[in-house]
Write an enzyme that holds these catalytic residues in place. Structure first.
Site, short mmCIF file in Angstrom:
data_model
loop_
_atom_site.label_atom_id
_atom_site.label_comp_id
_atom_site.label_asym_id
_atom_site.label_seq_id
_atom_site.Cartn_x
_atom_site.Cartn_y
_atom_site.Cartn_z
N VAL A 1 28.25 -58.24 -8.68
CA VAL A 1 26.97 -58.76 -8.22
C VAL A 1 26.66 -59.97 -9.08
CG1 VAL A 1 26.05 -56.61 -7.27
CG2 VAL A 1 25.70 -57.12 -9.68
N SER A 2 25.88 -60.89 -8.56
CA SER A 2 25.68 -62.18 -9.22
C SER A 2 24.67 -62.14 -10.36
CB SER A 2 25.25 -63.23 -8.21
OG SER A 2 26.28 -63.40 -7.26
N ALA A 3 23.84 -61.13 -10.42
CA ALA A 3 22.82 -61.08 -11.48
C ALA A 3 22.64 -59.65 -11.94
CB ALA A 3 21.50 -61.64 -10.97
#
Length: 188
Positions: A11-13
């Site tokens: 996931v990006s964050a």
């Protein structure tokens, strides 16, 4: 199947929930999770651990190819690195599997096409974002995110040491989490 099924989730964050990807993966012997943007492979520690962990005969299961590679070249390089170790790569959503013998001709074609489209869409998104910012600046409606002073950064560090979440700290200083990350990186 002779080896293990090993999952990879990205996931990006840190505040994004990987649950949707975990459900797509199904049952795995072990799952490696990165909570970071895919821009820099150097900081994707779980991916490095996964590549060190897998053995001949294992299958690396990934929900979608955009979770593995940021662009076409990156995707192909990572897939090659995994298959060179004798493991297969399975992209669940795309229904594509690549093993040490390569992919079927149809899977190879689909991998190339889908990776190229994903890269194209990311580039178009950045282009549209830049156009929107330019229009907003021309209308005087674009406001640059405020910078944090040295004192602010010291306060941020103190709050982080006390265990406050970065989202709450950003809210207190009326900046984005990214501004917090950038300021901390500059002070290191």
């Amino acid at each position: 199947m002779s080896g293990q099924v090993v999952g990879y989730v990205r996931v990006s964050a840190t505040d994004q929930n990987p649950q949707r990807q975990l459900e797509v993966l199904g049952e795995c012997h072990k799952i490696f999770t990165d909570k970071i943007s895919g821009k820099s492979r150097a900081k994707r520690h779980a991916l490095a651990e996964l590549i060190g962990y897998i053995r001949d005969g294992d299958t690396v299961r990934i929900a979608s190819m955009d979770r593995l590679g940021r662009d076409t070249r990156d995707l192909y390089n990572i897939v090659a690195e995994i298959t060179d170790k004798g493991a297969a790569v399975e992209f669940v959503n795309e229904k594509i599997t690549v093993d040490k013998n390569g992919a079927s001709p149809l899977d190879s074609l689909m991998l190339g096409i889908l990776a190229a489209f994903a890269e194209f869409e990311r580039r178009r998104l950045r282009e549209r974002q830049a156009e929107g910012i330019a229009i907003a600046k021309a209308k005087g409606k674009y406001v640059q995110q405020p910078a944090l002073s040295d004192d602010d950064v010291e306060q941020v560090k103190t709050l982080m040491d006390l265990g406050y979440p970065k989202t709450e700290i950003a809210r207190r200083f009326q900046v984005s989490r990214q501004t917090i990350y950038n300021a901390l990186r500059r002070k290191v």
